[in-house]
Motif scaffolding. Structure first.
Motif, short mmCIF file in Angstrom:
data_model
loop_
_atom_site.label_atom_id
_atom_site.label_comp_id
_atom_site.label_asym_id
_atom_site.label_seq_id
_atom_site.Cartn_x
_atom_site.Cartn_y
_atom_site.Cartn_z
N ILE A 67 8.97 11.86 3.71
CA ILE A 67 7.86 12.64 3.16
C ILE A 67 7.51 12.07 1.79
N GLY A 68 6.25 11.62 1.62
CA GLY A 68 5.82 11.17 0.31
C GLY A 68 5.30 9.76 0.26
N LYS A 69 5.57 9.08 -0.84
CA LYS A 69 5.02 7.75 -1.11
C LYS A 69 5.90 6.66 -0.50
N TRP A 70 5.28 5.73 0.22
CA TRP A 70 5.96 4.61 0.86
C TRP A 70 5.63 3.30 0.14
N HIS A 71 4.37 2.90 0.12
CA HIS A 71 3.87 1.72 -0.61
C HIS A 71 4.54 0.43 -0.16
N LEU A 72 4.81 0.32 1.14
CA LEU A 72 5.46 -0.87 1.70
C LEU A 72 4.74 -1.34 2.96
N ALA A 73 3.44 -1.03 3.07
CA ALA A 73 2.75 -1.25 4.34
C ALA A 73 1.39 -1.90 4.17
N GLY A 74 1.33 -2.97 3.39
CA GLY A 74 0.09 -3.73 3.31
C GLY A 74 -0.65 -3.57 2.00
N GLU A 75 -1.56 -4.50 1.73
CA GLU A 75 -2.28 -4.53 0.47
C GLU A 75 -3.67 -3.89 0.60
N GLY A 76 -4.27 -3.67 -0.55
CA GLY A 76 -5.66 -3.22 -0.58
C GLY A 76 -5.88 -1.79 -0.14
N SER A 77 -4.88 -0.93 -0.28
CA SER A 77 -4.98 0.42 0.29
C SER A 77 -6.04 1.27 -0.39
N MET A 78 -6.27 1.08 -1.68
CA MET A 78 -7.22 1.95 -2.37
C MET A 78 -8.66 1.70 -1.93
N ARG A 79 -8.88 0.60 -1.24
CA ARG A 79 -10.23 0.34 -0.72
C ARG A 79 -10.42 0.93 0.67
N THR A 80 -9.40 1.55 1.22
CA THR A 80 -9.50 2.17 2.54
C THR A 80 -9.89 3.64 2.41
N LYS A 81 -10.25 4.26 3.53
CA LYS A 81 -10.59 5.68 3.54
C LYS A 81 -9.35 6.56 3.63
N ASP A 82 -8.25 5.98 4.15
CA ASP A 82 -7.09 6.83 4.45
C ASP A 82 -5.75 6.21 4.06
N GLY A 83 -5.75 5.08 3.35
CA GLY A 83 -4.49 4.48 2.93
C GLY A 83 -3.75 3.71 4.00
N ILE A 84 -4.34 3.59 5.18
CA ILE A 84 -3.68 2.88 6.27
C ILE A 84 -4.20 1.45 6.34
N VAL A 85 -3.30 0.50 6.15
CA VAL A 85 -3.64 -0.92 6.22
C VAL A 85 -2.91 -1.57 7.40
N ASP A 86 -1.58 -1.49 7.38
CA ASP A 86 -0.75 -2.04 8.47
C ASP A 86 0.20 -0.95 8.93
N CYS B 111 2.22 5.71 3.57
CA CYS B 111 1.29 4.70 4.08
C CYS B 111 1.28 3.55 3.07
N ALA B 112 0.15 2.90 2.89
CA ALA B 112 0.08 1.77 1.96
C ALA B 112 -0.22 2.21 0.54
N TYR B 113 -0.59 3.46 0.34
CA TYR B 113 -0.96 3.93 -1.00
C TYR B 113 0.17 3.71 -2.01
#
Length: 464
Positions: free
Chosen positions: A142-161, A178-180
């Motif tokens: 539950i919470g922040k992961w930040h280990l799933a791809g780059e460029g997340s802030m340009r997405t609508k939902d933080g999902i990159v990979d 997610c990637a956030y």
């Protein structure tokens, strides 16, 4: 014969997990917050006006680690190190995602550029959650992961990979990960593809606490592990209006109070469920503070103490005596073997592990059987001193390998906790030994090096 039987019984007892002494398997809760340095919690005694009573409650009931360190001075590498038990240098993920290979430091014209760093946690690496699943544990992230791809802030939902989300590393469920690297919204709607919107205007930390409470309640009758990594206190600083007003219109202090309230809800739920006695709860941070600490040099992003030291307190009433503390240095890789061993598992076959089981400290040992900790940050970062470089920490001695950006430095932390005095000229043998030790470690983990190709004048003589 009686003597040999007694030895056999003692040896068995020494290696028997805690839960085999008549108790059930222990649970574990791993709370890691974001960008919180020492000096911003009340249990370290540095500021009596900070409002974190539930952390104080943990300190009274458990053990404070006065020299806890993060595996990196920024978030993603530390998170990877916690999950895998491997150093960022061995993983190849040495800076926050996304990395910037080729970037140069504006203050060092012609200096080395950043080494490459991967933008996700490789699936084939070890994961403590997978090991706990093998042992029959229910697991949740539950919470922040930040280990799933780059460029997340340009997405609508933080999902990159999404293939690199927590559920692919042994967690039964994933809420918020997610990637956030920071939340796109602190309030519902959260704009997070792994966290369903439910109550418009609800604060993110409150929602994550609700999910943590629900997981504990649903799994109180079986062994469980909860990884709860709130996004507090990462920028942008935002908090609910009532907490903001109660903290003198200070968003940061309001975020601290919200974080502490969430921890209180977890502690209360463990007690109400009747499982607090046999549950290890860890509170920790992923790197030094975004806000500097008065009694440590520098902050997040620096290899000085203010960038690497973090607040840490643990409770486990069945094992840990309340109101205690330890000054033994520990690091992010230590959580993997601790969670697995306390749960009855073995890490003998996981050769990549670099951490150590913290159980001896929980039981009152003065120190671990380890002389040194190592860091490798082959990246430029403006705004802090001692960013690119490497570190060896050996008890009171700290050696900084400047990688050609700055001269090598030796500090004695006992005499100089603010790291103001370079004593390398008066202790050349110590510096030389620690430099060789650091270089041997870099070679052993196959660490990626900064790029010196454009200006050989900046290359340290030992690397030419």
């Amino acid at each position: 014969m009686i003597y040999y039987f007694a030895l056999l019984v003692f040896a068995f007892a020494a290696c028997t997990p805690v839960f085999m002494h008549g108790a059930e398997k222990p649970n574990s809760v791993f709370i890691m917050v974001d960008d919180l340095g020492p000096g911003w919690v009340d249990f370290d005694g540095s500021d009596p006006t900070i409002n974190t009573p539930n952390l104080e409650r943990m300190a009274d009931a458990g053990m404070v680690f006065t020299r806890a360190y993060a595996a990196a001075s920024v978030c993603s590498p530390t998170r990877a190190a916690c999950i895998t038990g491997m150093s960022p240098a061995q993983i190849g993920l040495t800076t926050h995602i996304p990395g910037a290979p080729g970037r140069r430091h504006s203050a060092v014209p012609g200096g080395p550029s950043d080494a490459p760093s991967i933008n996700q946690l490789p699936l084939e690496l070890p994961s403590y959650a997978r090991e706990l699943k093998k042992l029959g544990y229910a697991t949740a992230f539950i919470g922040k992961w930040h280990l799933a791809g780059e460029g997340s802030m340009r997405t609508k939902d933080g999902i990159v990979d999404s293939q690199y989300h927590p559920e692919h590393y042994g967690f039964d469920s994933n809420l918020g990960g997610c990637a956030y690297g920071q939340p796109k919204s602190w309030f519902d709607p959260f704009k997070n593809g792994t966290l369903e919107n439910r109550e418009e205007g609800q604060y993110l930390t409150d929602r994550l606490a609700e999910e943590a409470v629900a997981f504990i309640q649903a799994n109180k009758d079986q062994p469980f592990h909860l990884t709860l990594w709130p996004y507090n206190v990462h920028k942008p600083f935002r908090a609910p209006k009532d907490l903001y007003k109660n903290n003198g219109n200070d968003h940061y202090r309001a975020m601290l109070e919200s974080m502490d309230n969430a921890i209180g809800r977890v502690l209360d739920t463990l007690e109400a469920a009747g499982v607090s006695e046999n549950t290890l709860v860890v509170f920790y941070s992923d790197n030094g503070g975004d806000k500097a600490t008065e009694w440590l040099s520098e902050k997040k992003g620096s290899l000085l103490e203010g960038g690497l030291r973090v607040p840490m307190v643990v409770t486990w009433p069945a094992v840990i005596r309340g109101g205690t503390s330890t000054a033994e240095p520990i690091t992010s890789m230590d959580f993997f073997p601790t969670f697995v061993h306390m749960s009855g598992g073995s890490t003998d076959e996981i050769k990549e592990l670099e951490g150590m089981d913290l159980m001896p400290l929980f039981k009152g040992a003065d120190q671990l059987d380890r002389e040194s900790l190592y860091w490798h940050y082959p990246h430029n970062r403006n705004g802090v001193k001692y960013s690119m470089g490497g570190v060896v920490l050996s008890r009171d001695w700290k050696f900084y390998n400047g990688y050609g950006v700055q001269p090598d430095v030796l500090f004695n932390l006992k005499e100089d906790p603010m790291e103001q005095t370079n004593v390398i000229s008066s202790h050349p043998e110590m510096a030389d030994r620690m430099l060789k030790e650091h270089e041997a470690w870099l070679a052993s983990v196959k660490a990626a090096e900064p790029d010196y190709s454009t200006d050989t004048a900046m290359i340290p003589a030992k690397q030419r």
